[in-house]
Design an enzyme around this catalytic site. Sequence first.
Site, PDB file in Angstrom:
ATOM      1  N   LYS A  86     -44.705 -73.222 -33.399  1.00 57.20           N
ATOM      2  CA  LYS A  86     -43.880 -73.548 -32.222  1.00 57.20           C
ATOM      3  C   LYS A  86     -44.757 -73.634 -30.977  1.00 57.20           C
ATOM      4  O   LYS A  86     -44.684 -74.579 -30.203  1.00 57.20           O
ATOM      5  CB  LYS A  86     -42.812 -72.470 -31.990  1.00 57.20           C
TER       6      LYS A  86
ATOM      7  N   ASP B 231     -40.160 -75.098 -38.800  1.00 57.28           N
ATOM      8  CA  ASP B 231     -39.747 -73.727 -38.481  1.00 57.28           C
ATOM      9  C   ASP B 231     -38.244 -73.642 -38.260  1.00 57.28           C
ATOM     10  O   ASP B 231     -37.614 -72.626 -38.570  1.00 57.28           O
ATOM     11  CB  ASP B 231     -40.499 -73.214 -37.240  1.00 57.28           C
TER      12      ASP B 231
ATOM     13  N   HIS C  53     -44.615 -65.276 -26.149  1.00 55.89           N
ATOM     14  CA  HIS C  53     -43.709 -65.124 -27.289  1.00 55.89           C
ATOM     15  C   HIS C  53     -43.811 -63.700 -27.813  1.00 55.89           C
ATOM     16  O   HIS C  53     -44.886 -63.121 -27.854  1.00 55.89           O
ATOM     17  CB  HIS C  53     -44.075 -66.117 -28.401  1.00 55.89           C
TER      18      HIS C  53
ATOM     19  N   SER D 195     -44.811 -69.191 -38.132  1.00 53.77           N
ATOM     20  CA  SER D 195     -43.575 -69.523 -37.426  1.00 53.77           C
ATOM     21  C   SER D 195     -43.832 -69.574 -35.915  1.00 53.77           C
ATOM     22  O   SER D 195     -43.472 -70.548 -35.224  1.00 53.77           O
ATOM     23  CB  SER D 195     -42.516 -68.449 -37.753  1.00 53.77           C
TER      24      SER D 195
ATOM     25  N   ARG E  54     -35.390 -67.678 -43.658  1.00 48.21           N
ATOM     26  CA  ARG E  54     -36.011 -66.349 -43.748  1.00 48.21           C
ATOM     27  C   ARG E  54     -35.055 -65.275 -43.249  1.00 48.21           C
ATOM     28  O   ARG E  54     -35.007 -64.166 -43.780  1.00 48.21           O
ATOM     29  CB  ARG E  54     -37.317 -66.325 -42.930  1.00 48.21           C
TER      30      ARG E  54
END
Length: 435
Positions: free
Chosen positions: A187, A161, A82, A183, A168
């Site tokens: 995930k 999220d 990520h 966040s 956000r």
Amino acid sequence: MRAVDLIRKKRDGGELTGDEIRFLISGSTSGEIPDYQMSAWLMAVVWRGMTAAELGVLVEAMMESPRRLDLSHLSAKKVDKHSTGGVGDKTSLIIAPIAAAAGVVVPMVSGRALGHTGGTLDKLESIPGFNVRLTLDEFRNMLGEIGCALIGQTEEIAPADRKLYALRDATATVESPYLICASIMSKKLSEAIDALVLDVKAGSGAFMKTEKDAAYLAELMVETGKRVGKRVVALVTGMDQPLGRAVGNSLEVVESVEILKGEGPEDLRELCLELAAWMLLLGERVKTVEAGRELAEEFIANGSALDKFREIIRRQGGDERVVDDYARLPHAANRRDALSPASGYVTGMDCEKIGLASVWLGAGREKKEDAVDPGVGLIVHKKPGDAVRQGEPLATLHYNARARVDESASLVERSYRIDSERPAPLLLVRKIIGP
Ligand code: URA
């Protein structure tokens, strides 16, 4: 308990208890706490920060969901990657097929465009028919059958999220290391992975503008993962210029396919090989990062990574013919060059402005409910270190809405610093934390 009291407590610098944080997150997900109160709380967190105890509970609370993903029937290692978000950062589209082609299971839950940065889901959705909204069972089945699936947060995976991410994005509350950590890790830890590779961006196009802030965020995420027994490595990488040359959803799909075909820009290829190598190392397919790079290169050269990308597209309902025929992707109707105001060398870029120019053309959202325009964005021709002449194109904007193009072009032109001396090359990987 009342949300307004918890907003006030955080606003005034207090530490919230576990019960208070769980109350806010479950209330937000169920809809009992309205968006305006959550937005105020998020802004208070941006300003006041969080203690380690608060962050730990926040991640756990954001992982709460009606069902847990179980991948214990798959013997291969499950590894994901990520990024904290950048401009032109399309590495997920390239690395996921490489790692899956090499036999690592990649259960990737991604996000949409956030602030001035692009999002993997919006890029994938620019492929006609591509469905990022699989159910938990469909996700699990696809992982078993082809070793990779790319989806968004759902009601079953990181539902908190799903809501807070969009909020956000529209309330300027992205730039908090605590909110970014929660966040991302909520995930990733919901994906039943064994290991995780994080690409933590530092620079003018990142949410963390300095290497020091990026390293702090990297440490927070590595610690969060290790606490629950995951192998996590974070690479702090430069985001002072767009990654590759394409910025904008379908334009970035084309550039990703080019890399999978063994072509495309060198900086993008280089970062993809490095990140893929770490995935293959943590996935126990190789014993060293160097061997991981070689294997990743081999899977690009022999076409199996591209075949895996085709397979992913087909299995998720998309038109796999886009890989061989880019005209099947959405295209903007018009082009306009942003021109260099001076001659010399490009010595730097305010990369956030490049991202904002793309959002302004329609590649991102200004309000939660906005749709993105999949075909718009820009192709950057000049990057730091390049020589340029006055009046030469710095970038080409691909646009549909004429009303916005002049302002976007001006943003692009103002983002460049041009001087008489060629600058030293920018380093791509700045620091490695956690292996
Ligand atoms: N990526 C995420 O998933 N969340 C953030 O907050 C930033 C980048």
